[in-house]
Design an enzyme around this catalytic site. Structure first.
Site, PDB file in Angstrom:
ATOM      1  N   GLY A 105       0.818  -1.208   0.000  1.00 34.03           N
ATOM      2  CA  GLY A 105       0.000   0.000   0.000  1.00 34.03           C
ATOM      3  C   GLY A 105       0.850   1.256   0.000  1.00 34.03           C
ATOM      4  CG  ASN A 106       1.836   2.786  -2.683  1.00 35.73           C
ATOM      5  OD1 ASN A 106       0.999   3.049  -3.541  1.00 35.73           O
ATOM      6  ND2 ASN A 106       2.523   1.652  -2.661  1.00 35.73           N
ATOM      7  CB  THR A 121       9.970   1.731  -0.411  1.00 37.93           C
ATOM      8  OG1 THR A 121       9.782   0.383  -0.795  1.00 37.93           O
ATOM      9  CG2 THR A 121      11.432   1.946  -0.044  1.00 37.93           C
ATOM     10  CB  THR A 150       6.111   4.066  -2.233  1.00 34.35           C
ATOM     11  OG1 THR A 150       5.558   2.998  -2.985  1.00 34.35           O
ATOM     12  CG2 THR A 150       5.379   5.341  -2.618  1.00 34.35           C
ATOM     13  CB  SER A 151       8.898   1.266  -6.247  1.00 37.37           C
ATOM     14  OG  SER A 151       7.966   0.284  -5.821  1.00 37.37           O
ATOM     15  CD  GLU A 152       2.775  -0.531  -5.835  1.00 37.42           C
ATOM     16  OE1 GLU A 152       2.206  -1.233  -6.687  1.00 37.42           O
ATOM     17  OE2 GLU A 152       2.518  -0.586  -4.639  1.00 37.42           O
ATOM     18  CG  HIS A 171      -1.735   0.757  -4.324  1.00 36.98           C
ATOM     19  ND1 HIS A 171      -2.631  -0.118  -4.910  1.00 36.98           N
ATOM     20  CD2 HIS A 171      -0.599   0.041  -4.116  1.00 36.98           C
ATOM     21  CE1 HIS A 171      -2.051  -1.297  -5.059  1.00 36.98           C
ATOM     22  NE2 HIS A 171      -0.817  -1.226  -4.575  1.00 36.98           N
ATOM     23  CG  HIS A 173      -2.363  -5.052  -1.763  1.00 38.20           C
ATOM     24  ND1 HIS A 173      -1.131  -5.354  -1.207  1.00 38.20           N
ATOM     25  CD2 HIS A 173      -2.096  -4.253  -2.830  1.00 38.20           C
ATOM     26  CE1 HIS A 173      -0.167  -4.774  -1.902  1.00 38.20           C
ATOM     27  NE2 HIS A 173      -0.721  -4.084  -2.890  1.00 38.20           N
ATOM     28  CG  HIS A 234      -1.099  -4.844  -7.742  1.00 39.11           C
ATOM     29  ND1 HIS A 234      -0.068  -4.177  -8.334  1.00 39.11           N
ATOM     30  CD2 HIS A 234      -0.997  -4.543  -6.416  1.00 39.11           C
ATOM     31  CE1 HIS A 234       0.640  -3.520  -7.438  1.00 39.11           C
ATOM     32  NE2 HIS A 234       0.085  -3.724  -6.266  1.00 39.11           N
TER      33      HIS A 234
END
Ligand code: ZN
Length: 347
Positions: A105-106, A121, A150-152, A171, A173, A234
């Site tokens: 999540g981010n 991250t 975060t990479s996202e 974001h 899950h 995802h």
């Protein structure tokens, strides 16, 4: 004749580097344009209050046009520190509701024309600290913060570039909505009013490697008409006019998907709200300035759930019950006792 200005005109102005506060006060603004200006906390030229703003009462600046000269002092300002606390609060709520797992999540919030505050991250969203946060520019380059961003974030940035109303992105899950994303089944519509008004259709973006620019592009292609997107195999990403608003979409979509799964197990066909009543909900939604692809559709096309194939059946036939270890042990015991009895009789 007065000039008519739409939300599209304003979006194009911003995309070309213009300042919406320079728009003429005597023009006619469409309802969605007024909504966008309110979202951006911008008043066209000449309509601003004549009272002199002081530092305590001045309205927050529009994040889409704000220029920041001293990034480090802005990063440590009371305004940004408050947003860091808000992100920690939302992270905790995501974690407590099982919407995130591990370091998943981010969360991001746009704070200036070329500056976004985001989570780092490799930190659980349930245990974020304000000092963990990062600043990045709209290309994803880290500008402030001790932890790595975060990479996202690249996905969040693509969404913000494509949809100016996306001031915040979340974001996660969440298991029920993610189950639909794994099955690649778009949730059916027209079942619950709150979902229709605040979210609407939740389309599925194609799968791409997490953190890749491709992932961002496939989600960004959907954000003009949708605020909640299921990411194939995802999770879910939402956008809102603030971090709480974006988080609410996450709660609403996951509760909706959970309800649909339960309702499907009741063994009867799911019923929809009638199309004319859905039309009423869409009118309310439009007045709130929330985008929806279905504004352009005819009433008879509003609740097309023909793609909805749940394939779920109730109950498991008893003959399908598999032997458990304790069943096998009992059978072994019966066999041993039977052999002992047979031996005894034969002797
Ligand atoms: Zn993810």
């Amino acid at each position: 004749m007065k000039k008519v200005i739409s939300s599209r005109d304003i979006s194009e102005l911003i995309a070309n580097g213009g300042d919406p506060s320079t728009l003429p006060a005597n023009a006619l603004y469409t309802p969605s344009a007024i909504d966008l200006l309110n979202t951006l906390k911008v008043k066209p030229a000449g309509t601003a209050s004549t009272t002199k703003p002081d530092s305590a009462s001045a309205a927050p600046q529009c994040p889409l046009t704000r220029q920041v000269s001293n990034i480090e002092s802005f990063f440590n300002s009371p305004e940004i520190n408050q947003l860091k606390n808000d992100i920690c609060d939302i992270g905790r709520r995501l974690w407590e509701r099982d919407y995130v797992d591990g370091n998943g999540g981010n969360i991001s919030v746009r704070v200036a024309q070329n500056l976004v505050l985001c989570t780092p991250t490799m930190v659980s969203k349930g245990f974020l600290k304000p000092t963990d946060m990062c600043f990045v520019d709209l290309d994803g380059n880290q500008k402030s913060g001790v932890k790595k961003r975060t990479s996202e974030i690249l996905m969040h940035l693509e969404m913000m570039k494509a949809q100016p109303k996306a001031i915040s992105c979340v974001h996660a899950h969440p298991p029920h909505a993610t189950a639909f994303a794994v099955a690649r089944i778009q949730p059916p519509t027209c079942m619950i009013p709150e979902m229709e008004i605040l979210v609407g259709e939740a389309p599925i973006a194609d799968y791409s490697t997490p953190g890749s620019v491709e992932m961002g592009k496939s989600v960004a292609a959907l954000v003009k008409q949708h605020n909640t997107i299921l990411m194939a195999n995802h999770g879910v990403v939402t956008w809102g006019t603030g971090v709480e608003d974006a988080y609410w979409k996450m709660e609403i979509v996951d509760a909706y998907c959970r309800t649909i799964v339960f309702a499907t197990q009741l063994g009867t066909e799911l019923k929809t709200i009638s199309r004319d009543k859905v039309q009423d909900l869409l009118k309310m939604k439009k007045a709130l300035g929330i985008p929806d692809r279905r504004y352009e559709l005819k009433e008879c096309e509003l609740c097309d759930n023909s793609e909805w194939h749940p394939g779920v059946v109730c109950g498991v036939p008893p003959q399908d019950k598999e032997a458990t270890p304790s069943d096998l042990q009992a059978e072994e015991l019966i066999k041993t006792i039977t052999e002992m009895i047979v031996n005894k009789i034969q002797n």
